[in-house]
Design an enzyme around this catalytic site. Structure first.
Site, PDB file in Angstrom:
ATOM      1  N   ASP A   1      -3.962  -7.089   4.974  1.00  0.00           N
ATOM      2  CA  ASP A   1      -2.634  -7.225   4.386  1.00  0.00           C
ATOM      3  C   ASP A   1      -2.421  -6.179   3.303  1.00  0.00           C
ATOM      4  O   ASP A   1      -1.910  -6.458   2.212  1.00  0.00           O
ATOM      5  CB  ASP A   1      -2.432  -8.633   3.814  1.00  0.00           C
ATOM      6  CG  ASP A   1      -0.961  -8.915   3.505  1.00  0.00           C
ATOM      7  OD1 ASP A   1      -0.096  -8.282   4.139  1.00  0.00           O
ATOM      8  OD2 ASP A   1      -0.692  -9.758   2.628  1.00  0.00           O
TER       9      ASP A   1
ATOM     10  N   SER B   1       4.390 -10.507  -4.309  1.00  0.00           N
ATOM     11  CA  SER B   1       3.449  -9.936  -3.352  1.00  0.00           C
ATOM     12  C   SER B   1       3.374  -8.418  -3.507  1.00  0.00           C
ATOM     13  O   SER B   1       4.398  -7.738  -3.576  1.00  0.00           O
ATOM     14  CB  SER B   1       3.865 -10.283  -1.920  1.00  0.00           C
ATOM     15  OG  SER B   1       3.682 -11.648  -1.661  1.00  0.00           O
TER      16      SER B   1
ATOM     17  N   HIS C   1       2.646  -7.102   4.613  1.00  0.00           N
ATOM     18  CA  HIS C   1       3.798  -7.903   5.020  1.00  0.00           C
ATOM     19  C   HIS C   1       5.053  -7.565   4.220  1.00  0.00           C
ATOM     20  O   HIS C   1       6.168  -7.925   4.613  1.00  0.00           O
ATOM     21  CB  HIS C   1       3.480  -9.401   4.914  1.00  0.00           C
ATOM     22  CG  HIS C   1       3.428  -9.939   3.511  1.00  0.00           C
ATOM     23  ND1 HIS C   1       2.265 -10.031   2.792  1.00  0.00           N
ATOM     24  CD2 HIS C   1       4.399 -10.408   2.699  1.00  0.00           C
ATOM     25  CE1 HIS C   1       2.513 -10.554   1.602  1.00  0.00           C
ATOM     26  NE2 HIS C   1       3.811 -10.791   1.522  1.00  0.00           N
TER      27      HIS C   1
END
Length: 505
Positions: free
Chosen positions: A265, A348, A235
């Site tokens: 992911d 992230s 993402h």
């Protein structure tokens, strides 16, 4: 209070009377006797009023003996004094005997108690001179003598386990260590990622395109002959138009997508070595991947990432939980590491480390979300490593200019899980139309076929198919997988085709 005869119930008597014998007519007679010792009656018939007081009056006043007569010296008769003295001596002897008896009994019981404590100490600790007996040891001794067990005791710093098998927890001393050495060693392997992307929004069938920027983190996991390879979250780089990587010493370089796995992911991006300065190559490092399967709840954890896009920062905590099952926004389930080390937007794709400096997880703010405090999540590195190794071997993808892109020649619809399960239709892109004189028509694709894979990448939606086409130019040969309906259900087949020009309407 007065009684019915106007007399008081005590010994002290104030008499105001007329008499012709031992006292004058108005003589006042007082008694200094203590309340309640004797009952005194009035011997005078002509007395008119009798009073009683609870005070002791001076000895100079005349005093009344037991018979109501007065002595000449104003004192109590000698026989009364002797009787009181005798009574006092007898009472003293009794009290002395009781005190001596109680003292002897106390001494006997005290001796027995000390003897019992010393016996228990000798049995448990083996040292009769030790006066401190542990509660656990005494408890075990009592239970063993009663034929029961269930308490473990410590003896000579060793854990003694009772017959029941229930263990007593040991005392542990934990010291929070300085993690600066770990951070100094690993920080060169962490990068910041800036994603300039195009956001597409649909309103009543009309697409609105908006350009935006997002920040994330990445971990340098290897290099090949021509590229530096970095792993991050999918993402972080989704919908990218341009990826920029910033290294530890502040230099920047443009990166390209090498491979992605949207379900996990995960994504691997590559920076050409020719775009990295020699000084930067001396500063950066490749991270060491650890083993997340050997983690224990409660052990320290260190998170490094580009928090909020401000640059690299460090947070610390512990492993809060393992194998935590979380449902993601797309409805799928994943198993993650939970930690209380802060994982904020921008973290992230960054690293979750153990105290050895090994990467044990890839942080993902998307899993926890900003509404949850003290609960961060990371993809376990043991689960991610095989996928990362596979993505590192893929061919690096560079977006092709729009006028140079190849086209398939179809229109289609997304087959979601909600449609797939009840109707038995595979997930992917359902072909609603095949245009003539296109790559799809030449490959024999038909209306009703479902595309599930394109050039080795799984396809679950029309958007994914369009994104894959952005990396292929006219004339590129690709392999696709389609599911075609038959009497026995859907049958899978692979088709190789060469992408052509855009269809002119």
């Amino acid at each position: 209070m007065y009684d019915n005869n106007n007399n008081y119930p005590n010994d002290n008597l104030y008499q105001n009377q007329n008499t012709n014998q031992n006292v004058n007519q108005s003589q006042n007679i007082y008694s200094d006797s203590v309340y309640g010792q004797h009952t005194v009656s009035n011997p005078y018939e002509n007395s008119t009023t009798s009073y009683q007081y609870g005070n002791t009056y001076p000895n100079s006043y005349a005093q009344v003996n037991q018979n109501g007569s007065l002595n000449q010296n104003g004192n109590i008769n000698q026989d009364k004094k002797a009787q009181q003295k005798k009574t006092t001596q007898g009472s003293f002897l009794k009290k002395a005997l009781v005190s001596v008896s109680l003292g002897l009994l106390f001494g006997v019981f005290a001796g027995l108690g000390l003897f019992a404590v010393q016996s228990v100490t000798s049995r448990v600790g083996g040292n009769t001179n030790e006066t401190n007996v542990s509660l656990e040891a005494v408890g075990e001794e009592v239970l063993n003598e009663s034929g029961k067990s269930g308490i473990d005791a410590y003896s000579n710093d060793n854990l003694v386990q009772a017959e029941s098998g229930i263990r007593v927890t040991d005392s542990i001393t934990t010291v929070v260590s300085d993690v600066s050495d770990v951070v100094t060693e690993v920080m060169p392997a962490i990068v910041s990622i800036d994603n300039h992307y195009t956001e597409k929004m649909s309103f009543f069938g009309q697409y609105i395109i908006n350009e935006a920027d997002a920040s994330g983190s990445g971990i340098i996991v290897g290099q090949n002959d021509t590229e530096l390879l970095i792993v991050t979250n999918y993402h972080v780089i989704a919908d990218t138009e341009k990826l920029t990587v910033q290294f530890v010493e502040g230099s920047e370089a443009e990166a390209s997508v090498k491979g992605t796995d949207a379900d996990m992911d995960l994504a691997v991006i590559a920076v050409p070595l020719t775009k990295i300065d020699s000084d930067t190559l001396q500063e950066i490092a490749v991270a060491t991947l650890g083993d997340s399967d050997s983690l224990k709840v409660g052990e320290p954890a260190i998170a490094i990432g580009n928090s909020l896009g401000y640059g690299q920062s460090v947070t610390t905590g512990v492993i809060s939980a393992l194998n935590r099952s979380i449902q993601l926004s797309d409805g799928s389930d994943g198993t993650f590491i939970q930690t209380d080390a802060a994982i904020n937007p921008g973290n992230s794709g960054g690293a979750l480390l153990n105290v050895k400096g090994e990467v044990i997880g890839i942080n993902s703010n998307k899993i926890g979300g900003s509404s949850i405090e003290g609960m961060g999540y990371a993809i376990p590195i043991s689960s991610a490593s095989p996928i990362i190794a596979e993505l590192m071997l893929k061919e690096t993808k560079n977006k092709v200019a729009e006028d140079e892109r190849g086209y398939l020649g179809i229109t289609g619809l997304t087959v979601t899980a909600d449609v797939s399960e009840p109707y038995g239709i595979p997930e992917g892109v359902f072909i609603t139309q095949v245009y003539d004189n296109t790559a799809a028509a030449a490959a024999g694709l038909k209306k009703g076929d479902i595309i599930t894979e394109f050039d080795g990448e799984e396809i679950t939606s029309m958007d994914e198919l369009q994104k894959e086409l952005e990396f292929h130019a006219k004339g590129d040969t690709v392999e696709i997988t389609v599911m075609s309906a038959s009497n026995n259900g859907y049958v899978s087949r692979k088709v190789e085709l060469t992408l052509g020009n855009k269809v002119q309407n």
